[in-house]
Design a protein around this motif. Structure first.
Motif, PDB file in Angstrom:
ATOM      1  N   GLN A   1      73.913 -33.639 -42.577  1.00 31.13           N
ATOM      2  CA  GLN A   1      73.080 -32.500 -42.259  1.00 31.13           C
ATOM      3  C   GLN A   1      73.913 -31.236 -42.207  1.00 31.13           C
ATOM      4  O   GLN A   1      75.143 -31.285 -42.110  1.00 31.13           O
ATOM      5  N   VAL A   2      73.219 -30.101 -42.260  1.00 30.27           N
ATOM      6  CA  VAL A   2      73.889 -28.824 -42.157  1.00 30.27           C
ATOM      7  C   VAL A   2      72.902 -27.811 -41.599  1.00 30.27           C
ATOM      8  O   VAL A   2      71.716 -27.850 -41.891  1.00 30.27           O
ATOM      9  N   GLN A   3      73.399 -26.926 -40.768  1.00 26.36           N
ATOM     10  CA  GLN A   3      72.609 -25.790 -40.295  1.00 26.36           C
ATOM     11  C   GLN A   3      73.099 -24.547 -41.029  1.00 26.36           C
ATOM     12  O   GLN A   3      74.307 -24.372 -41.245  1.00 26.36           O
ATOM     13  N   LEU A   4      72.148 -23.712 -41.413  1.00 25.85           N
ATOM     14  CA  LEU A   4      72.453 -22.507 -42.182  1.00 25.85           C
ATOM     15  C   LEU A   4      71.903 -21.298 -41.445  1.00 25.85           C
ATOM     16  O   LEU A   4      70.734 -21.288 -41.048  1.00 25.85           O
ATOM     17  N   VAL A   5      72.718 -20.292 -41.275  1.00 27.04           N
ATOM     18  CA  VAL A   5      72.307 -19.077 -40.571  1.00 27.04           C
ATOM     19  C   VAL A   5      72.606 -17.877 -41.459  1.00 27.04           C
ATOM     20  O   VAL A   5      73.764 -17.618 -41.805  1.00 27.04           O
ATOM     21  N   GLU A   6      71.539 -17.148 -41.816  1.00 22.16           N
ATOM     22  CA  GLU A   6      71.696 -15.981 -42.671  1.00 22.16           C
ATOM     23  C   GLU A   6      71.873 -14.716 -41.835  1.00 22.16           C
ATOM     24  O   GLU A   6      71.402 -14.624 -40.712  1.00 22.16           O
ATOM     25  N   SER A   7      72.501 -13.743 -42.449  1.00 16.55           N
ATOM     26  CA  SER A   7      72.614 -12.419 -41.848  1.00 16.55           C
ATOM     27  C   SER A   7      72.768 -11.398 -42.971  1.00 16.55           C
ATOM     28  O   SER A   7      73.101 -11.762 -44.103  1.00 16.55           O
ATOM     29  N   GLY A   8      72.509 -10.137 -42.625  1.00 15.99           N
ATOM     30  CA  GLY A   8      72.778  -9.056 -43.570  1.00 15.99           C
ATOM     31  C   GLY A   8      71.571  -8.437 -44.232  1.00 15.99           C
ATOM     32  O   GLY A   8      71.716  -7.500 -45.007  1.00 15.99           O
ATOM     33  N   GLY A   9      70.379  -8.918 -43.942  1.00 16.08           N
ATOM     34  CA  GLY A   9      69.200  -8.309 -44.541  1.00 16.08           C
ATOM     35  C   GLY A   9      68.930  -6.937 -43.936  1.00 16.08           C
ATOM     36  O   GLY A   9      69.604  -6.501 -43.005  1.00 16.08           O
ATOM     37  N   GLY A  10      67.946  -6.238 -44.499  1.00 12.49           N
ATOM     38  CA  GLY A  10      67.594  -4.929 -43.971  1.00 12.49           C
ATOM     39  C   GLY A  10      66.808  -4.108 -44.965  1.00 12.49           C
ATOM     40  O   GLY A  10      66.293  -4.615 -45.957  1.00 12.49           O
ATOM     41  N   LEU A  11      66.747  -2.824 -44.657  1.00 15.87           N
ATOM     42  CA  LEU A  11      66.013  -1.863 -45.494  1.00 15.87           C
ATOM     43  C   LEU A  11      67.006  -0.991 -46.239  1.00 15.87           C
ATOM     44  O   LEU A  11      67.954  -0.463 -45.640  1.00 15.87           O
TER      45      LEU A  11
ATOM     46  N   ALA B   1      76.180 -18.620 -43.046  1.00 15.49           N
ATOM     47  CA  ALA B   1      77.180 -19.420 -42.358  1.00 15.49           C
ATOM     48  C   ALA B   1      76.685 -20.862 -42.272  1.00 15.49           C
ATOM     49  O   ALA B   1      75.589 -21.114 -41.757  1.00 15.49           O
ATOM     50  N   ALA B   2      77.493 -21.779 -42.767  1.00 14.16           N
ATOM     51  CA  ALA B   2      77.137 -23.197 -42.748  1.00 14.16           C
ATOM     52  C   ALA B   2      77.870 -23.901 -41.613  1.00 14.16           C
ATOM     53  O   ALA B   2      78.983 -23.518 -41.254  1.00 14.16           O
ATOM     54  N   SER B   3      77.245 -24.924 -41.079  1.00 11.38           N
ATOM     55  CA  SER B   3      77.819 -25.649 -39.933  1.00 11.38           C
ATOM     56  C   SER B   3      78.803 -26.730 -40.360  1.00 11.38           C
ATOM     57  O   SER B   3      79.325 -27.449 -39.517  1.00 11.38           O
ATOM     58  N   ARG B   4      79.040 -26.842 -41.669  1.00 10.36           N
ATOM     59  CA  ARG B   4      80.014 -27.797 -42.170  1.00 10.36           C
ATOM     60  C   ARG B   4      80.733 -27.170 -43.347  1.00 10.36           C
ATOM     61  O   ARG B   4      80.307 -26.149 -43.895  1.00 10.36           O
ATOM     62  N   SER B   5      81.814 -27.784 -43.758  1.00  6.65           N
ATOM     63  CA  SER B   5      82.599 -27.243 -44.855  1.00  6.65           C
ATOM     64  C   SER B   5      81.759 -27.119 -46.126  1.00  6.65           C
ATOM     65  O   SER B   5      81.044 -28.039 -46.507  1.00  6.65           O
ATOM     66  N   THR B   6      81.875 -25.962 -46.773  1.00  6.67           N
ATOM     67  CA  THR B   6      81.135 -25.759 -48.023  1.00  6.67           C
ATOM     68  C   THR B   6      81.673 -26.661 -49.136  1.00  6.67           C
ATOM     69  O   THR B   6      80.988 -26.905 -50.123  1.00  6.67           O
ATOM     70  N   PHE B   7      82.873 -27.185 -48.949  1.00  6.54           N
ATOM     71  CA  PHE B   7      83.407 -28.143 -49.932  1.00  6.54           C
ATOM     72  C   PHE B   7      82.576 -29.419 -49.953  1.00  6.54           C
ATOM     73  O   PHE B   7      82.529 -30.116 -50.962  1.00  6.54           O
TER      74      PHE B   7
ATOM     75  N   ARG C   1      73.770  -7.734 -61.456  1.00  6.78           N
ATOM     76  CA  ARG C   1      73.571  -6.921 -60.262  1.00  6.78           C
ATOM     77  C   ARG C   1      73.993  -7.655 -58.993  1.00  6.78           C
ATOM     78  O   ARG C   1      74.488  -7.044 -58.047  1.00  6.78           O
ATOM     79  N   PHE C   2      73.774  -8.969 -58.955  1.00  4.24           N
ATOM     80  CA  PHE C   2      74.096  -9.779 -57.782  1.00  4.24           C
ATOM     81  C   PHE C   2      75.291 -10.659 -58.078  1.00  4.24           C
ATOM     82  O   PHE C   2      75.467 -11.141 -59.208  1.00  4.24           O
ATOM     83  N   THR C   3      76.089 -10.909 -57.038  1.00  6.86           N
ATOM     84  CA  THR C   3      77.236 -11.797 -57.169  1.00  6.86           C
ATOM     85  C   THR C   3      77.279 -12.740 -55.973  1.00  6.86           C
ATOM     86  O   THR C   3      77.282 -12.279 -54.827  1.00  6.86           O
ATOM     87  N   ILE C   4      77.337 -14.030 -56.261  1.00  8.36           N
ATOM     88  CA  ILE C   4      77.461 -15.023 -55.199  1.00  8.36           C
ATOM     89  C   ILE C   4      78.917 -15.446 -55.096  1.00  8.36           C
ATOM     90  O   ILE C   4      79.613 -15.574 -56.109  1.00  8.36           O
ATOM     91  N   SER C   5      79.376 -15.632 -53.869  1.00  8.47           N
ATOM     92  CA  SER C   5      80.748 -16.062 -53.667  1.00  8.47           C
ATOM     93  C   SER C   5      80.815 -16.990 -52.462  1.00  8.47           C
ATOM     94  O   SER C   5      80.027 -16.880 -51.524  1.00  8.47           O
ATOM     95  N   SER C   6      81.772 -17.903 -52.521  1.00  4.66           N
ATOM     96  CA  SER C   6      81.944 -18.878 -51.455  1.00  4.66           C
ATOM     97  C   SER C   6      83.272 -18.624 -50.761  1.00  4.66           C
ATOM     98  O   SER C   6      84.312 -18.542 -51.413  1.00  4.66           O
ATOM     99  N   GLU C   7      83.210 -18.454 -49.463  1.00  2.42           N
ATOM    100  CA  GLU C   7      84.416 -18.290 -48.658  1.00  2.42           C
ATOM    101  C   GLU C   7      84.630 -19.607 -47.917  1.00  2.42           C
ATOM    102  O   GLU C   7      84.208 -19.776 -46.765  1.00  2.42           O
ATOM    103  N   ASN C   8      85.264 -20.550 -48.599  1.00  2.00           N
ATOM    104  CA  ASN C   8      85.329 -21.912 -48.081  1.00  2.00           C
ATOM    105  C   ASN C   8      86.063 -22.002 -46.739  1.00  2.00           C
ATOM    106  O   ASN C   8      85.715 -22.817 -45.891  1.00  2.00           O
ATOM    107  N   ALA C   9      87.048 -21.173 -46.559  1.00  2.00           N
ATOM    108  CA  ALA C   9      87.808 -21.215 -45.300  1.00  2.00           C
ATOM    109  C   ALA C   9      86.940 -20.844 -44.110  1.00  2.00           C
ATOM    110  O   ALA C   9      87.227 -21.224 -42.974  1.00  2.00           O
ATOM    111  N   LYS C  10      85.871 -20.092 -44.372  1.00  2.00           N
ATOM    112  CA  LYS C  10      84.971 -19.651 -43.300  1.00  2.00           C
ATOM    113  C   LYS C  10      83.653 -20.414 -43.317  1.00  2.00           C
ATOM    114  O   LYS C  10      82.757 -20.105 -42.527  1.00  2.00           O
ATOM    115  N   ASN C  11      83.524 -21.398 -44.204  1.00  2.00           N
ATOM    116  CA  ASN C  11      82.257 -22.125 -44.365  1.00  2.00           C
ATOM    117  C   ASN C  11      81.112 -21.147 -44.583  1.00  2.00           C
ATOM    118  O   ASN C  11      80.042 -21.253 -43.961  1.00  2.00           O
TER     119      ASN C  11
END
Length: 115
Positions: A1-11, A23-29, A66-76
């Protein structure tokens, strides 16, 4: 299982930028695929961008360049940098993770782009 918490939305105004983080509750690896979907009012949820454990990425045609996805594995953590935003990008953005055939979703974060 994994918990996912988003942030950064807005107007933001059209042409502006936002950065979403998940932010994931387990390693993104250990996650087969992680990414972002969005759902606008009255529309189906659609894939925006995703990144696999091997680092390969996939983007919706409407956001390529226009959009770029990136994984910061050290920070999950997985981020979505959104530039040149358009009013049609307005939606609730959901972080998604696929692990061995099971799907996991965050609670969603609202992105509103004004014209």
């Amino acid at each position: 299982q994994v918990q996912l918490v988003e942030s950064g939305g807005g107007l933001v105004q059209a042409g502006g930028s936002l950065r979403l983080s998940c932010a994931a509750s387990r390693s993104t690896f250990s996650i087969n695929i992680i990414g972002w979907y969005r759902q606008a009012p009255g529309k189906q949820r659609e894939l925006v961008a995703a990144i696999s454990a091997s680092g390969s990425t996939n983007y919706a045609d409407s956001v390529k360049g226009r959009f770029t996805i990136s994984s910061e594995n050290a920070k999950n953590m997985v981020s979505l940098q959104m530039n040149s935003l358009k009013p049609e990008d307005t939606a609730v953005y959901y972080c998604y993770a696929g692990i061995r055939g099971d799907d996991y979703w965050g609670q969603g974060t609202q992105v509103t782009v004004s014209s």
